[in-house]
Enzyme design. Structure first.
Site, short mmCIF file in Angstrom:
data_model
loop_
_atom_site.label_atom_id
_atom_site.label_comp_id
_atom_site.label_asym_id
_atom_site.label_seq_id
_atom_site.Cartn_x
_atom_site.Cartn_y
_atom_site.Cartn_z
N ASP A 124 4.17 -9.78 -11.49
CA ASP A 124 3.83 -8.53 -10.31
C ASP A 124 4.63 -9.15 -9.25
OD1 ASP A 124 3.11 -6.45 -8.85
OD2 ASP A 124 1.10 -6.95 -8.69
N ASP A 336 9.11 -3.39 -7.31
CA ASP A 336 7.81 -3.99 -7.75
C ASP A 336 8.09 -4.12 -9.07
OD1 ASP A 336 5.34 -4.57 -8.16
OD2 ASP A 336 4.55 -2.70 -7.29
#
Length: 475
Positions: A124, A336
């Protein structure tokens, strides 16, 4: 004075200071070649006559060998032998993808603690904290039988008391952001981390210090194993999607914050403060810490958010669908890898999908009660006319997504292809991992820029930590 560490020249600073009304204080220096007769005399005066016998004859083979040896020592001293290596998890650099079963995220196996325990963590880039299920009060199921994926082992639970290298991070530590909840400065630092990508999703527990097991392939060196100190969350209680089974074995935050794994590895002097992610068309990929990419890659600078670089934010100047470039002004977007899909501000989304639909020239369907509004049947796919989406960045840097769709099986027995974009009410878009597929993405925290290049995600290491394509894989 004589400077022994300089490879070619010895700088002798003669502290000759003269005071003149016009020039003020003046320093002068004399440069002497390391193996000159004058340097030899200085060495004899300091170390005795024996040192002169070891002096190389000028222009001899020994003379040039010594010069070369000192050059190499200087390069290692300047570049840093460790900071130019590439690091990856000790079980390999491979990133794994399990589709909808584990919420469309990419994962990798990591080893933590002594003795080491393995965890399958989600990658992440939109958060900073590494956390794993730990001394669980409320965690997702960890038995492999709970998940319809191919796993050769159950998932793990971490316990600080079972690792000889683990210790609590105290509340007075500079990395403890939640110290206001502490009763004493030496209490374990608590944490609670909320994830905006998933509604009502969080991880909570306390922070510990332990070791992360890594491997390296550096410049012309064999594979080495490292034990790197990191800070991680002992995740005792998960909620929302993380309790329901998304990232059941934890999350590795790769953001630019001080507590993230890349930042901690760089602070320890193990790597340059950068890393790369690469997602292949077949849904697997690679992660490499310390990877700067290569000189020919495209790049764009990161932008601050309210004056700070708290996320990987970039500025999109304009965008195109197929050969049609739209007139609306650009937007800012977060990059992201923890976001499965790509999101655009509503006005940008509406303009872009309208143009996409025009160019598809096929009947459109909606799936899942309008969640996916721009879907088309397989026959349109067979026409090979799905338009690419192009994001344009400053300095004519282009990011092209050649296939912005994903496929789903329809209940009536045919395959649908849906545009993998969603609108967002926020002012920032999100470039998710679906747009990164087929790219080698470089997150250069040290130089505050994002780099990218087309890639098959198969690497070999070359000089100074750079990589080249289509050779060996790092396993």
């Amino acid at each position: 004075m004589e400077c022994d560490r300089v490879a070619v020249l010895v700088v002798v600073v003669l502290l000759c200071c003269q005071f003149e009304a016009s020039a003020g204080l003046t320093f002068s220096s004399k440069l002497i070649h390391r193996f000159s007769d004058e340097a030899k005399s200085l060495s004899i005066s300091r170390k005795g006559n024996a040192s002169g016998d070891l002096w190389p004859e000028r222009n001899s083979f020994e003379y040039f060998q010594l010069l070369l040896g000192n050059d190499l020592k200087r390069q290692r001293m300047k570049l840093g032998s460790q900071k130019n290596q590439l690091l990856f998890p000790s079980q390999g650099s491979q990133a794994l993808f399990f589709g909808n079963e584990l919420d469309w995220l990419h994962y990798t196996w990591i080893d933590i603690g002594t003795p080491n325990v393995s965890f399958l963590v989600a990658l992440d880039a939109g958060s900073d904290l590494l956390w794993v299920p730990c001394d669980c009060i409320q965690c997702a199921p960890l038995s492999a039988s709970n998940y319809n994926i191919s796993l050769d082992r159950d998932l793990s639970e971490y316990s600080p008391s079972l690792s000889s290298t683990s210790r609590h991070l105290p509340c007075d530590h500079q990395l403890c952001e939640w110290s206001s909840n502490c009763k004493s400065p030496k209490d374990p630092c608590p944490y609670i981390f909320n994830y905006d990508d998933f509604e009502n999703t969080s991880s909570a527990g306390f922070l510990v210090e332990d070791i992360l097991h890594l491997a390296s392939v550096g410049d012309r060196t064999a594979r080495k194993m490292f034990q790197a100190p990191v800070v991680l969350g002992c995740g005792r209680k998960q909620s929302g999607s993380y309790f329901d089974g998304a990232a059941p074995d934890g999350v590795m935050g790769l953001g630019p914050g001080d507590i993230s794994v890349p930042s901690l590895l760089a602070k320890a002097g193990l790597i340059q403060n950068c890393f790369s992610l690469c997602f292949e068309e077949n849904d697997s990929g690679r992660i490499l810490f310390g990877d700067r990419g290569h000189a020919s890659q495209q790049s764009t600078p990161f932008l601050p958010i309210q004056g700070s670089y708290v996320a990987y934010c970039v500025g999109v100047e304009s965008y195109c669908v197929g050969n049609s470039c739209l007139k609306r002004s650009g937007f800012k977007a977060l990059v992201d890898s923890g976001s499965s899909f790509t999101y655009l501000p509503s006005e940008v989304y509406n303009e872009l999908v309208s143009e996409f639909d025009k160019q598809m020239n096929a009947q459109r369907f909606s799936l899942q009660e309008g969640l996916w509004d721009y879907c088309y049947n397989a026959s349109s796919r067979e026409l090979h006319n799905i338009p690419a989406i192009q994001l344009k960045f400053p300095r004519n840097q282009d990011f092209v997504v050649h296939d912005p769709t994903f496929s789903v099986s329809h209940h009536q027995g045919f395959t649908m292809y849906c545009l993998s974009l969603q609108p967002t009410d926020g002012s920032y878009g999100i470039i998710g991992q679906n747009f990164m597929t087929g790219y080698h993405m470089v997150f250069d925290i040290e130089n505050l820029k994002l780099g990218w290049s087309n890639s098959s995600c198969k690497y070999t290491v070359i000089l100074f930590g750079l990589i080249m394509e289509n050779s060996i894989s790092l396993f």
